[in-house]
Write a protein that holds these residues in place. Structure first.
Motif, PDB file in Angstrom:
ATOM      1  N   GLN A 227       0.809  -1.211   0.000  1.00  0.00           N
ATOM      2  CA  GLN A 227       0.000   0.000   0.000  1.00  0.00           C
ATOM      3  C   GLN A 227       0.846   1.266   0.000  1.00  0.00           C
ATOM      4  O   GLN A 227       1.878   1.341   0.636  1.00  0.00           O
TER       5      GLN A 227
ATOM      6  N   ARG B 218      -6.332   4.074   2.098  1.00  0.00           N
ATOM      7  CA  ARG B 218      -6.554   2.725   1.573  1.00  0.00           C
ATOM      8  C   ARG B 218      -5.972   1.683   2.521  1.00  0.00           C
ATOM      9  O   ARG B 218      -6.498   0.570   2.637  1.00  0.00           O
ATOM     10  N   LEU B 219      -4.887   2.034   3.192  1.00  0.00           N
ATOM     11  CA  LEU B 219      -4.320   1.139   4.200  1.00  0.00           C
ATOM     12  C   LEU B 219      -5.361   0.833   5.277  1.00  0.00           C
ATOM     13  O   LEU B 219      -5.555  -0.333   5.669  1.00  0.00           O
TER      14      LEU B 219
ATOM     15  N   TYR C 241      -8.155  -1.497   3.801  1.00  0.00           N
ATOM     16  CA  TYR C 241      -7.802  -2.919   3.773  1.00  0.00           C
ATOM     17  C   TYR C 241      -7.754  -3.499   5.182  1.00  0.00           C
ATOM     18  O   TYR C 241      -8.043  -4.685   5.383  1.00  0.00           O
TER      19      TYR C 241
END
Length: 489
Positions: free
Chosen positions: A298, A303-304, A307
């Motif tokens: 990542q 977005r980290l 997820y």
């Protein structure tokens, strides 16, 4: 507060706050949203104190211990997110990137979102539950695309398409349950009432229920962010405003999984637990594998966190698969702990994005030296998400592992926590670089995100997550009863 009033407030008060957002100054309307979130939390606490073992019903709505627990989850996360919304909108309006109409639209849609989620967990009728979950898709699609950039609009369309497919699949599952119920002699709305179905499982057609179980898990699992229908989640969470990401990750995913738990009690009574357990194990391990693999590479910290949400939903699905009372209690505790920690993490990520003008991990270095208050909040929230003590996710993950070995699923525990360890290492590596790496050139943005009044709701969320990790206190009886209702054996 009476139980009857507590049963109606969670869906009604956010609607009122949304209407007020159309006429009041935006700052007053934003604080009205915080009050509406607090009303949801107060309703959950009231129902937890007054609801009997058989639940409290009124029309198509009904509250039992599981409903009260989910309302506490929604209310707790909503208070953090709505409080953080005040600072978010202040930054947007100060920067001149927002106007009166978009601000009002944002506030109205957020309150509609809270109303729909509350209605979903209060619905006794499975058709109404489906409608409420579908309504969240419509409302949140506009919130995902709120910034109206190319990336946010693309993320909103992807979210709409994939979640609409998922919710259509869930609708087919609901139709199968309705057909089985009507065949067994039920009529009208009673055929989809959860209480009626739970007491008349003996007459339900096993073939229809088996088909329904698979469709429901795939359909609502899409909204819950479970693999293989998870791909909308990273884009939507990364593009939505930070408080909206907090709500989507903290409670929307859990509300969708709540629907799976409600259906599961029916399918297990008809088919036995083995069928649904197998489906949940597959979804859980697939979700953990996807999250662990994609976290490694990542480059975007929002977005980290997205997820990471897939990882935690995988753990919740794993606990539900084990089915023991300890496992179900751990799953529900994990839902609350994850909601609190993820709400703080996403809202702090919004502060970081305001400071750095970027969501790239490489653009954020040396945060601890430049903005210690923000760095401390973000770092502690990540520690909580990584499942370290003294936070509640540590206790829930230990309980999930214990339940897995107790029920004879040690192999699944070993596989799952190997993937969790990979995700742990990936998140730790990325966050260490953000917090302690060499600072980039000074940002042109003003350093306003570290003001203590803006970090107050985040500190409150971390304090609640810590307290849950140390003791459940008066929540313990509620959690035990809710775990039993959710199918804990």
């Amino acid at each position: 507060m009476s139980p009857d009033l507590a049963l109606h407030l969670p869906a009604a008060v956010p609607l009122l706050a949304g209407l007020l957002a159309l006429i009041l100054p935006w700052r007053v309307a934003a604080w009205a949203g915080v009050a509406a979130a607090a009303a949801i939390l107060a309703s959950g606490i009231t129902l937890a104190a007054h609801t009997t073992a058989t639940g409290h019903a009124f029309g198509l709505m009904r509250a039992d211990a599981l409903t009260a627990w989910m309302l506490i989850v929604i209310g707790s996360v909503a208070v953090i997110a709505c409080w953080a919304t005040v600072a978010y909108l202040d930054h947007q309006n100060t920067a001149g990137s927002d106007g009166a109409a978009p601000t009002r639209r944002y506030l109205v849609l957020t309150q509609l979102f809270l109303s729909c989620m509350s209605l979903a967990v209060l619905a006794d009728n499975l058709g109404l539950l489906w409608v409420a979950v579908e309504a969240t898709t419509i409302v949140t699609a506009f919130l995902v695309g709120h910034r109206r950039t190319r990336a946010s609009v693309e993320a909103a369309w992807k979210y709409v398409v994939l979640c609409s497919v998922g919710i259509a699949i869930a609708f087919l599952g609901t139709v199968c349950v309705y057909a089985a119920s009507v065949t067994a002699g039920a009529h009208g709305t009673t055929a989809l009432n959860w209480t009626h179905l739970n007491t008349h499982t003996a007459g339900l057609n096993p073939d229809l229920i088996r088909l329904a179980a698979g469709l429901i898990l795939l359909g609502f699992g899409t909204k819950a962010g479970l693999a293989p229908m998870h791909s909308w989640l990273p884009d939507a969470h990364s593009q939505a405003p930070a408080p909206v990401s907090a709500l989507m990750s903290g409670v929307l995913l859990s509300a969708a999984f709540y629907a799976i738990l409600r259906y599961r009690t029916i399918t297990d009574a008809v088919l036995g637990p083995a069928y649904t357990r197998t489906l949940l194990l597959i979804a859980a391990l697939a979700s953990l594998a996807v999250a662990a693999t994609l976290l490694i590479a990542q480059r975007d910290y929002k977005r980290l966190l997205a997820y990471s949400s897939i990882e935690h939903m995988g753990l919740i699905a794993l606990a539900a698969a084990f089915g023991a009372k300890l496992a179900m209690a751990a799953a529900l505790l994990h839902i609350l702990g994850h909601g609190l920690a993820k709400a703080v993490a996403f809202c702090t990520a919004g502060h970081i994005m305001h400071l750095s003008a970027s969501s790239d991990i490489d653009a954020v270095r040396g945060l601890a030296a430049r903005h210690p208050a923000t760095a401390t909040t973000f770092g502690i929230s990540l520690i909580a998400l990584l499942g370290l003590p003294p936070f509640s996710l540590f206790a829930s993950e230990i309980a999930i592992a214990r339940a897995g070995f107790t029920t004879g699923h040690g192999w699944a525990v070993a596989a799952a926590f190997t993937l969790v360890l990979i995700a742990f290492a990936a998140i730790a590596r990325h966050s260490t670089a953000m917090l302690l790496g060499s600072p980039p050139p000074p940002s042109p943005r003003p350093a306003v995100a570290g003001r203590w009044r803006e970090l107050a709701p985040l500190a409150l969320g971390l304090a609640a997550a810590t307290l849950l990790g140390l003791t459940l206190g008066p929540l313990q009886p509620l959690l035990d009863t809710a775990a039993t209702i959710a199918g804990g054996r």
